[in-house]
Motif scaffolding. Structure first.
Motif, short mmCIF file in Angstrom:
data_model
loop_
_atom_site.label_atom_id
_atom_site.label_comp_id
_atom_site.label_asym_id
_atom_site.label_seq_id
_atom_site.Cartn_x
_atom_site.Cartn_y
_atom_site.Cartn_z
N SER A 1 -2.94 1.26 3.85
CA SER A 1 -2.29 2.18 4.78
C SER A 1 -3.18 3.38 5.09
CB SER A 1 -0.94 2.64 4.24
OG SER A 1 -1.10 3.28 2.99
N THR A 2 -4.00 3.79 4.14
CA THR A 2 -4.90 4.93 4.42
C THR A 2 -5.93 4.56 5.48
OG1 THR A 2 -6.25 4.28 2.51
CG2 THR A 2 -4.65 6.04 2.17
N TYR A 3 -6.45 3.34 5.41
CA TYR A 3 -7.45 2.89 6.38
C TYR A 3 -6.81 2.74 7.77
CZ TYR A 3 -11.35 0.24 8.30
OH TYR A 3 -12.41 -0.18 9.07
N ILE A 4 -5.63 2.15 7.80
CA ILE A 4 -4.91 1.99 9.07
C ILE A 4 -4.57 3.37 9.64
CG2 ILE A 4 -2.84 1.07 10.20
CD1 ILE A 4 -2.81 -1.10 7.95
N GLY A 5 -4.15 4.27 8.77
CA GLY A 5 -3.83 5.64 9.20
C GLY A 5 -5.02 6.33 9.83
N ARG A 6 -6.19 6.19 9.20
CA ARG A 6 -7.40 6.81 9.76
C ARG A 6 -7.71 6.22 11.13
NH1 ARG A 6 -10.91 5.43 5.44
NH2 ARG A 6 -9.60 6.11 3.76
N TYR A 7 -7.51 4.93 11.28
CA TYR A 7 -7.80 4.27 12.56
C TYR A 7 -6.93 4.85 13.68
CZ TYR A 7 -8.22 0.58 16.04
OH TYR A 7 -8.44 -0.12 17.21
N HIS B 1 -1.32 8.39 6.04
CA HIS B 1 -0.98 7.09 5.45
C HIS B 1 0.52 6.95 5.24
CE1 HIS B 1 -0.61 9.26 1.65
NE2 HIS B 1 -0.03 8.18 1.17
N ALA B 2 1.22 8.05 5.02
CA ALA B 2 2.67 8.00 4.84
C ALA B 2 3.36 7.55 6.13
CB ALA B 2 3.21 9.36 4.40
N THR B 3 2.81 7.92 7.26
CA THR B 3 3.34 7.46 8.55
C THR B 3 3.23 5.95 8.64
OG1 THR B 3 2.71 9.53 9.60
CG2 THR B 3 3.10 7.65 11.06
N ILE B 4 2.11 5.41 8.20
CA ILE B 4 1.92 3.95 8.23
C ILE B 4 2.90 3.28 7.28
CG2 ILE B 4 0.26 2.08 7.89
CD1 ILE B 4 -0.30 4.05 10.33
N LEU B 5 3.08 3.85 6.09
CA LEU B 5 4.06 3.28 5.15
C LEU B 5 5.46 3.30 5.76
CD1 LEU B 5 2.84 4.85 1.79
CD2 LEU B 5 2.58 2.47 2.55
N HIS B 6 5.79 4.38 6.46
CA HIS B 6 7.09 4.46 7.14
C HIS B 6 7.18 3.38 8.23
CE1 HIS B 6 10.71 6.04 8.94
NE2 HIS B 6 10.09 6.06 10.10
N HIS B 7 6.10 3.18 8.98
CA HIS B 7 6.10 2.13 10.01
C HIS B 7 6.38 0.77 9.41
CE1 HIS B 7 5.06 4.72 13.23
NE2 HIS B 7 3.74 4.63 13.19
N LEU B 8 5.77 0.48 8.27
CA LEU B 8 5.96 -0.82 7.62
C LEU B 8 7.42 -1.02 7.23
CD1 LEU B 8 2.78 -0.86 5.34
CD2 LEU B 8 3.05 -1.96 7.57
N LYS B 9 8.03 0.01 6.68
CA LYS B 9 9.43 -0.07 6.26
C LYS B 9 10.36 -0.13 7.46
CE LYS B 9 12.86 2.35 3.48
NZ LYS B 9 13.14 3.53 2.65
N ALA B 10 10.11 0.73 8.44
CA ALA B 10 10.98 0.81 9.62
C ALA B 10 10.94 -0.49 10.42
CB ALA B 10 10.58 1.99 10.49
N ASN B 11 9.78 -1.13 10.49
CA ASN B 11 9.65 -2.37 11.25
C ASN B 11 10.62 -3.43 10.73
OD1 ASN B 11 7.99 -3.96 13.27
ND2 ASN B 11 7.77 -5.23 11.45
N LYS B 12 10.70 -3.55 9.42
CA LYS B 12 11.62 -4.54 8.82
C LYS B 12 13.07 -4.24 9.20
CE LYS B 12 8.69 -5.52 4.88
NZ LYS B 12 8.46 -5.36 3.45
N GLN B 13 13.44 -2.98 9.21
CA GLN B 13 14.81 -2.60 9.54
C GLN B 13 15.12 -2.80 11.01
OE1 GLN B 13 14.70 1.42 8.09
NE2 GLN B 13 15.23 0.84 6.00
N ILE B 14 14.21 -2.42 11.87
CA ILE B 14 14.44 -2.51 13.32
C ILE B 14 14.54 -3.97 13.76
CG2 ILE B 14 13.50 -2.00 15.61
CD1 ILE B 14 12.27 0.54 14.33
#
Length: 148
Positions: free
Chosen positions: A47-53, A58-71
């Motif tokens: 997530s840190t690498y994706i976040g830098r990209y 990285h916490a935003t990316i972790l939130h995206h991963l969790k939110a995607n499953k819910q949505i």
């Protein structure tokens, strides 16, 4: 990652700049979220690498991963776009850089597949509605003849 972002941007009708931008409109965040999830799923990056990209924490990316499953569980339009974006990304991940024409062609094929699936589902639903109405009518006739 560039190819995945290009595929997701194409599905959502966005530019690469919009994918990396800072605006937080729902359609932009959805597209970024899907791209981050697809990158994580297909490439396994941290997530840190994706976040830098994406120039995000990285916490935003972790939130995206969790939110995607819910949505995905309640928003079928989001789910269909996610599936289309992931399939498109899979098509291009091992290829050379793609042209806009190639992207449009692939997206058109995927959209046509989804349309066919939707037609099949609609036929199934229409059949259930017809049978339900027939059952209700026969029940009503049965009740009416019992009262006479």
């Amino acid at each position: 990652m560039d190819k995945i972002v290009q595929a997701v941007a194409g599905v959502h009708g966005l530019t690469i700049d919009e994918m990396h931008g800072t605006k937080r409109d729902r359609h932009l965040v959805d597209a970024r979220r899907q791209a981050a999830v697809i990158i994580k799923d297909l490439l396994g990056y941290a997530s840190t690498y994706i976040g830098r990209y994406f120039n995000k924490n990285h916490a935003t990316i972790l939130h995206h991963l969790k939110a995607n499953k819910q949505i995905i569980d309640y928003d079928y339009i989001y789910r269909d776009k996610f599936i289309l974006a992931k399939n498109t990304a899979l098509d291009f991940i091992d290829k050379e850089p793609i042209s806009d024409e190639e992207l449009i062609s692939t997206l058109t094929k995927e959209i046509n597949k989804l349309k066919m699936q939707l037609k099949d589902q609609q036929k199934f639903i229409d059949n259930i509605i017809t049978k339900s109405n027939e059952y209700k009518n026969s029940k009503a006739e049965s009740t009416a003849s019992d009262q006479n």
